[in-house]
Design a protein around this motif. Structure first.
Motif, PDB file in Angstrom:
ATOM      1  N   LEU A   1      43.837  44.918  17.857  1.00 19.93           N
ATOM      2  CA  LEU A   1      42.680  45.313  18.661  1.00 19.93           C
ATOM      3  C   LEU A   1      42.699  44.519  19.959  1.00 19.93           C
ATOM      4  O   LEU A   1      42.681  43.293  19.954  1.00 19.93           O
ATOM      5  N   LYS A   2      42.727  45.233  21.095  1.00 19.21           N
ATOM      6  CA  LYS A   2      42.877  44.581  22.388  1.00 19.21           C
ATOM      7  C   LYS A   2      41.737  44.961  23.320  1.00 19.21           C
ATOM      8  O   LYS A   2      41.084  45.984  23.141  1.00 19.21           O
ATOM      9  N   ALA A   3      41.534  44.110  24.318  1.00 13.48           N
ATOM     10  CA  ALA A   3      40.581  44.380  25.393  1.00 13.48           C
ATOM     11  C   ALA A   3      41.278  44.091  26.717  1.00 13.48           C
ATOM     12  O   ALA A   3      42.356  43.487  26.748  1.00 13.48           O
ATOM     13  N   ALA A   4      40.660  44.530  27.799  1.00 14.93           N
ATOM     14  CA  ALA A   4      41.215  44.298  29.129  1.00 14.93           C
ATOM     15  C   ALA A   4      40.213  43.517  29.971  1.00 14.93           C
ATOM     16  O   ALA A   4      39.017  43.808  29.953  1.00 14.93           O
ATOM     17  N   VAL A   5      40.712  42.520  30.705  1.00 13.83           N
ATOM     18  CA  VAL A   5      39.890  41.749  31.634  1.00 13.83           C
ATOM     19  C   VAL A   5      40.566  41.793  33.003  1.00 13.83           C
ATOM     20  O   VAL A   5      41.759  41.510  33.119  1.00 13.83           O
ATOM     21  N   PHE A   6      39.783  42.155  34.023  1.00 17.86           N
ATOM     22  CA  PHE A   6      40.289  42.230  35.384  1.00 17.86           C
ATOM     23  C   PHE A   6      39.690  41.095  36.212  1.00 17.86           C
ATOM     24  O   PHE A   6      38.470  40.939  36.261  1.00 17.86           O
ATOM     25  N   ASN A   7      40.558  40.308  36.819  1.00 18.48           N
ATOM     26  CA  ASN A   7      40.158  39.235  37.727  1.00 18.48           C
ATOM     27  C   ASN A   7      40.709  39.561  39.112  1.00 18.48           C
ATOM     28  O   ASN A   7      41.895  39.877  39.253  1.00 18.48           O
ATOM     29  N   ALA A   8      39.868  39.486  40.126  1.00 19.08           N
ATOM     30  CA  ALA A   8      40.318  39.773  41.495  1.00 19.08           C
ATOM     31  C   ALA A   8      39.790  38.704  42.433  1.00 19.08           C
ATOM     32  O   ALA A   8      38.718  38.134  42.217  1.00 19.08           O
ATOM     33  N   ARG A   9      40.552  38.488  43.494  1.00 22.78           N
ATOM     34  CA  ARG A   9      40.167  37.507  44.502  1.00 22.78           C
ATOM     35  C   ARG A   9      40.523  38.051  45.881  1.00 22.78           C
ATOM     36  O   ARG A   9      41.547  38.714  46.057  1.00 22.78           O
ATOM     37  N   GLU A  10      39.667  37.769  46.856  1.00 23.62           N
ATOM     38  CA  GLU A  10      39.961  38.080  48.252  1.00 23.62           C
ATOM     39  C   GLU A  10      39.882  36.786  49.043  1.00 23.62           C
ATOM     40  O   GLU A  10      38.897  36.067  48.964  1.00 23.62           O
ATOM     41  N   GLY A  11      40.941  36.495  49.792  1.00 21.19           N
ATOM     42  CA  GLY A  11      40.945  35.298  50.616  1.00 21.19           C
ATOM     43  C   GLY A  11      41.839  34.200  50.065  1.00 21.19           C
ATOM     44  O   GLY A  11      42.163  34.163  48.878  1.00 21.19           O
ATOM     45  N   ARG A  12      42.218  33.284  50.944  1.00 21.50           N
ATOM     46  CA  ARG A  12      43.105  32.165  50.566  1.00 21.50           C
ATOM     47  C   ARG A  12      42.639  30.865  51.211  1.00 21.50           C
ATOM     48  O   ARG A  12      43.436  30.069  51.706  1.00 21.50           O
ATOM     49  N   ARG A  13      41.315  30.671  51.200  1.00 22.68           N
ATOM     50  CA  ARG A  13      40.740  29.431  51.737  1.00 22.68           C
ATOM     51  C   ARG A  13      40.658  28.345  50.668  1.00 22.68           C
ATOM     52  O   ARG A  13      40.968  27.193  50.903  1.00 22.68           O
ATOM     53  N   ASP A  14      40.194  28.722  49.484  1.00 23.41           N
ATOM     54  CA  ASP A  14      39.902  27.792  48.397  1.00 23.41           C
ATOM     55  C   ASP A  14      41.176  27.493  47.612  1.00 23.41           C
ATOM     56  O   ASP A  14      41.898  28.412  47.207  1.00 23.41           O
ATOM     57  N   THR A  15      41.450  26.223  47.358  1.00 22.97           N
ATOM     58  CA  THR A  15      42.644  25.831  46.606  1.00 22.97           C
ATOM     59  C   THR A  15      42.331  25.526  45.144  1.00 22.97           C
ATOM     60  O   THR A  15      43.127  24.906  44.446  1.00 22.97           O
ATOM     61  N   ARG A  16      41.156  25.994  44.679  1.00 27.90           N
ATOM     62  CA  ARG A  16      40.787  25.820  43.262  1.00 27.90           C
ATOM     63  C   ARG A  16      41.004  27.122  42.510  1.00 27.90           C
ATOM     64  O   ARG A  16      40.884  28.212  43.056  1.00 27.90           O
ATOM     65  N   ALA A  17      41.300  27.007  41.205  1.00 32.75           N
ATOM     66  CA  ALA A  17      41.311  28.152  40.307  1.00 32.75           C
ATOM     67  C   ALA A  17      39.935  28.249  39.660  1.00 32.75           C
ATOM     68  O   ALA A  17      39.493  27.316  38.996  1.00 32.75           O
ATOM     69  N   VAL A  18      39.265  29.361  39.844  1.00 25.55           N
ATOM     70  CA  VAL A  18      37.928  29.574  39.295  1.00 25.55           C
ATOM     71  C   VAL A  18      37.959  30.617  38.178  1.00 25.55           C
ATOM     72  O   VAL A  18      37.302  30.474  37.156  1.00 25.55           O
ATOM     73  N   LEU A  19      38.740  31.663  38.367  1.00 23.30           N
ATOM     74  CA  LEU A  19      38.848  32.736  37.384  1.00 23.30           C
ATOM     75  C   LEU A  19      39.821  32.354  36.269  1.00 23.30           C
ATOM     76  O   LEU A  19      40.616  31.426  36.406  1.00 23.30           O
ATOM     77  N   ASP A  20      39.764  33.089  35.168  1.00 26.38           N
ATOM     78  CA  ASP A  20      40.701  32.832  34.076  1.00 26.38           C
ATOM     79  C   ASP A  20      42.145  33.026  34.527  1.00 26.38           C
ATOM     80  O   ASP A  20      43.040  32.260  34.153  1.00 26.38           O
TER      81      ASP A  20
END
Length: 216
Positions: free
Chosen positions: A107-126
């Protein structure tokens, strides 16, 4: 009718584990606005009902994940306005498709993570592309705080040219300079651990990460 048939085929592709059959990505539009698209970055985009049904489940935010930006439904995109000009935008949606059971019984699910921009050098999303420094063309692909090494990445350049690259062992990738305009990066990952997604306990999760940015 033809587009509905196309979407049904894309959904079937997702059900057999093709995490990159569809993507969600963010594009800055007129000053102070951003658009969320769903479909294929270098192909057909969804429209109408397929876009409208994502309005309530898409969480777009800037500095604070707990303060999502309002989204309005348009024919072929979700529109956010106003959006800050000095912050990267990020998106989470875990309800594009309902959980499905593959031929292997998982049993599977889907998660979509998107980002716009390249200012921040931190990972916030999974699952996220993180620039080495603000404005850089070298990115590290990160999954839940750890480098995602040796992963396939699709890069779509401003002319719509698409190329398949790969992160190195430490998750790093340098995007070739193909001139000014918008670049979109796409990567998929399957996490084979039991977890809760949108209120359902699943055996595995297909993640898709996109990054869009404009080179001047």
């Amino acid at each position: 009718m033809a587009h509905r048939a196309f979407f049904a085929l894309a959904l079937a592709a997702a059900a057999i584990g093709s995490a990159q059959a569809h993507q969600l990505w963010i594009e800055r539009a007129a000053p102070g606005t951003a658009r969320v698209y769903v479909g294929d970055v270098d192909g057909e985009r969804d429209r109408g009902d397929e876009v409208a049904r994502l309005g309530a489940s898409t969480r777009l935010f800037a500095a604070d994940a707990a303060a999502p930006l309002p989204l309005a439904v348009r024919e072929d995109h979700l529109l956010a306005a106003p959006v800050p000009a000095d912050a990267d935008l990020r998106l989470i949606n875990d309800q594009v498709w309902k959980p499905w059971r593959g031929k292997d019984g998982v049993l599977k699910a889907a998660v979509f993570n998107a980002r716009e921009g390249r200012r921040d050098t931190r990972a916030v999303l999974d699952y996220e592309f993180v620039p080495e420094q603000a404005g850089a063309s070298r990115f590290r692909l990160v999954f839940k705080g750890q480098p995602a090494g040796s992963r396939a990445v699709t890069v779509v350049d401003p002319a719509g040219w698409s190329r398949r690259l790969q992160t190195d062992a430490d998750g790093w990738l340098t995007v070739p300079d193909r001139g000014a305009g918008r670049y979109v990066l796409i990567a998929a990952h399957t996490d084979r651990h039991a977890q809760d997604v949108a209120g359902t306990r699943v055996d595995a999760v297909d993640y898709t990460a996109t990054l869009s940015y404009v080179a001047r």
